[in-house]
Each structure stands twice: as C-alpha cells, then as structure tokens.
Scaffold this motif. Structure first.
Motif, PDB file in Angstrom:
ATOM      1  N   GLU A 117      34.431   9.179 -22.624  1.00  0.00           N
ATOM      2  CA  GLU A 117      34.959  10.274 -23.430  1.00  0.00           C
ATOM      3  C   GLU A 117      33.840  11.086 -24.072  1.00  0.00           C
ATOM      4  O   GLU A 117      33.931  12.318 -24.170  1.00  0.00           O
ATOM      5  N   THR A 153      41.717  10.343  -5.973  1.00  0.00           N
ATOM      6  CA  THR A 153      42.307  10.509  -7.296  1.00  0.00           C
ATOM      7  C   THR A 153      43.776  10.904  -7.179  1.00  0.00           C
ATOM      8  O   THR A 153      44.623  10.425  -7.948  1.00  0.00           O
ATOM      9  N   ALA A 158      32.495  13.299 -21.430  1.00  0.00           N
ATOM     10  CA  ALA A 158      33.394  14.413 -21.135  1.00  0.00           C
ATOM     11  C   ALA A 158      33.211  15.568 -22.125  1.00  0.00           C
ATOM     12  O   ALA A 158      33.435  16.737 -21.778  1.00  0.00           O
ATOM     13  N   GLN A 169      43.508  15.161 -15.310  1.00  0.00           N
ATOM     14  CA  GLN A 169      42.301  15.859 -15.774  1.00  0.00           C
ATOM     15  C   GLN A 169      41.233  15.871 -14.680  1.00  0.00           C
ATOM     16  O   GLN A 169      40.527  16.870 -14.480  1.00  0.00           O
ATOM     17  N   SER A 170      41.105  14.768 -13.975  1.00  0.00           N
ATOM     18  CA  SER A 170      40.120  14.680 -12.901  1.00  0.00           C
ATOM     19  C   SER A 170      40.415  15.695 -11.798  1.00  0.00           C
ATOM     20  O   SER A 170      39.516  16.394 -11.311  1.00  0.00           O
ATOM     21  N   ILE A 208      38.018   6.770 -16.203  1.00  0.00           N
ATOM     22  CA  ILE A 208      38.936   6.465 -17.300  1.00  0.00           C
ATOM     23  C   ILE A 208      40.307   6.088 -16.732  1.00  0.00           C
ATOM     24  O   ILE A 208      40.955   5.137 -17.197  1.00  0.00           O
ATOM     25  N   GLY A 209      40.723   6.829 -15.720  1.00  0.00           N
ATOM     26  CA  GLY A 209      42.006   6.512 -15.076  1.00  0.00           C
ATOM     27  C   GLY A 209      42.017   5.133 -14.454  1.00  0.00           C
ATOM     28  O   GLY A 209      43.018   4.407 -14.542  1.00  0.00           O
ATOM     29  N   TYR A 266      36.661  11.424 -15.694  1.00  0.00           N
ATOM     30  CA  TYR A 266      38.101  11.193 -15.913  1.00  0.00           C
ATOM     31  C   TYR A 266      38.686  10.227 -14.884  1.00  0.00           C
ATOM     32  O   TYR A 266      39.614   9.469 -15.184  1.00  0.00           O
ATOM     33  N   HIS A 267      38.129  10.254 -13.680  1.00  0.00           N
ATOM     34  CA  HIS A 267      38.584   9.299 -12.656  1.00  0.00           C
ATOM     35  C   HIS A 267      38.345   7.864 -13.121  1.00  0.00           C
ATOM     36  O   HIS A 267      39.233   7.003 -13.000  1.00  0.00           O
ATOM     37  N   ASN A 314      47.389  10.799 -17.175  1.00  0.00           N
ATOM     38  CA  ASN A 314      46.719  11.906 -17.867  1.00  0.00           C
ATOM     39  C   ASN A 314      45.267  12.044 -17.419  1.00  0.00           C
ATOM     40  O   ASN A 314      44.764  13.156 -17.194  1.00  0.00           O
ATOM     41  N   ALA A 315      44.581  10.907 -17.286  1.00  0.00           N
ATOM     42  CA  ALA A 315      43.172  10.942 -16.879  1.00  0.00           C
ATOM     43  C   ALA A 315      43.024  11.453 -15.446  1.00  0.00           C
ATOM     44  O   ALA A 315      42.145  12.285 -15.158  1.00  0.00           O
ATOM     45  N   TYR A 316      43.880  10.979 -14.537  1.00  0.00           N
ATOM     46  CA  TYR A 316      43.791  11.439 -13.149  1.00  0.00           C
ATOM     47  C   TYR A 316      44.122  12.931 -13.032  1.00  0.00           C
ATOM     48  O   TYR A 316      43.528  13.646 -12.210  1.00  0.00           O
TER      49      TYR A 316
END
Length: 227
Positions: A79, A128, A82, A117-118, A98-99, A95-96, A113-115
């Motif tokens: 984070e 992803t 990011a 964003q990726s 994090i996912g 973000y990937h 949400n993370a994917y």
C-alpha cells in the motif's frame, strides 16, 4: 496465481544517495534470488532508511515479507508503494500481490477490489482477470453458504423449539393425567373416613341407648339383709 517478480533497477544514477539506494536494493535482490528472504528484507529496509519514498524498495520489501508469510506487514508495504508508484505496470503488480494475499486469506471482497485496481492499470493482464473472476465466484458461493447455514440454524432452532414445546406439552398432559388418577383416590379416602366416623358415632349412640334402657328396667332380685 502469478509468482510476484522483483523489480530490478536499471540505468545509471549520478546522485550519490540514489546510488546507495540502488546498491542496497541490488544486494537485496541477490539475497532474494538465493531465497534468503530475511536478509533481503534487511537490505530493503536499509534502502528505505536512505529514501523512504523509493517505490521499488517498498515493493520488493513487500515481496520479501510475503515470502516469509508476514502477510499483514507485506500489505502495508504494498500500500505504501501504491502511494508513490507512478509506473502503471508496476502499480498493477502492487495491487495484484495485494489481491493474492487477500485471496489466500479468503477475503474475497478485498481481493476483488485489489484485482480491479490492478486491471485498471494493466487491462491486458489475463492472470489478474482470471483471479478476479475466480474470487467473484468464491465470494458468491461464500455468501450462499452463509445464507444456507443461517437458514439451517434457523430451522434447527425451530425444530428444537418445537420439540421442547412438544416435550413440555407431554409433561403437562402426564401431570394432568396423574392428577386425574390421584384425585379419585383422594376422594375415596375422604369418603371412607367419613363413613368410618359416622359408623363410630352411631355405635356410640347405640351403646349409650342400651345402657340407658338397662338402668331403667326394674331388677327381679331382692336385696339381702345384713347379719
């Protein structure tokens, strides 16, 4: 799931402080490739002590923590990366990862949400996109299972309450039945007592009447004189 890849710094930097960051990150990358993740972590942290806003050091530190199963700490570093990363491809990787962590923890909403964003940063990443679709399905199934479990628990409670009510009714019926069986017995005992008492009183009256009659009847014998 994608194996996260370290970001290797390329190019020559003339600033002395940046060169120190670069050297520490490169040293950390060598330790990482040797699977010496604790020492890689140390070197990435040293790089950050020189430049706290170095996105590559933040990202690589997150990877080293992730490989040591320090998932919460890894998410924090991702984070942080990011917030300062400007390269869309590297931001997609942040973000990937994090996912991936959220997916492994079955935190499917956060993983989705993370994917997403990726993919905003790298729409062509099929891996992803696959992970996103999988998490959406798992999240839906998880919600359905929760509803089924809630309905099952509700039904079990209703059945249990129904059984308890039936048991209570049966107990009440048995109690009423016992009371009905005992009541005639108690009444009979009372009637018998009254009958016995009446009989005793009548016998006493008969006895007193006979004694009274006997005292009123004249005697046939003469009294003897004294000598």
């Amino acid at each position: 799931m994608r194996k996260f890849v370290l970001i290797l710094l390329l190019g020559v930097v003339t600033v002395v402080n940046a060169q120190t960051d670069r050297q520490l990150i490169n040293d950390g990358n060598r330790k990482y490739r040797m699977q010496d993740y604790p020492n890689a972590e140390v070197l990435y942290r040293k790089a950050l002590s020189k430049n706290q806003s170095n996105p590559q050091a933040l990202y690589n530190l997150g990877c080293a923590l992730m490989m040591q199963n320090k998932d919460s700490a890894a998410v924090v570093q991702f984070e942080n990366a990011a917030k300062v990363e400007t390269n869309k491809m590297r931001l997609a990787s942040v973000y990937h990862n994090i996912g991936v962590i959220c997916q492994n923890k079955k935190m499917y909403s956060e993983a989705i949400n993370a994917y997403e964003q990726s993919l905003r940063n790298n729409p062509k990443d099929d891996e992803t996109r696959y992970n996103l679709a999988l998490c959406k399905k798992l999240n839906k199934d998880q919600g359905g299972n929760n509803n089924q479990n809630q309905n099952k628990d509700k039904k079990n409670n209703e059945d249990k309450n129904g059984q308890n009510n039936k048991d209570n009714k049966d107990k009440k019926d048995d109690k009423d039945k016992n009371n009905q069986q005992q009541q005639p017995k108690e009444q009979m005992s009372k009637e018998n007592a009254e009958q016995m008492l009446n009989a005793a009183v009548q016998n006493e009256k008969d006895t007193q009447e006979r004694m009274k009659k006997a005292m009123q009847k004249p005697s046939s014998r003469q009294l003897e004189k004294n000598w």
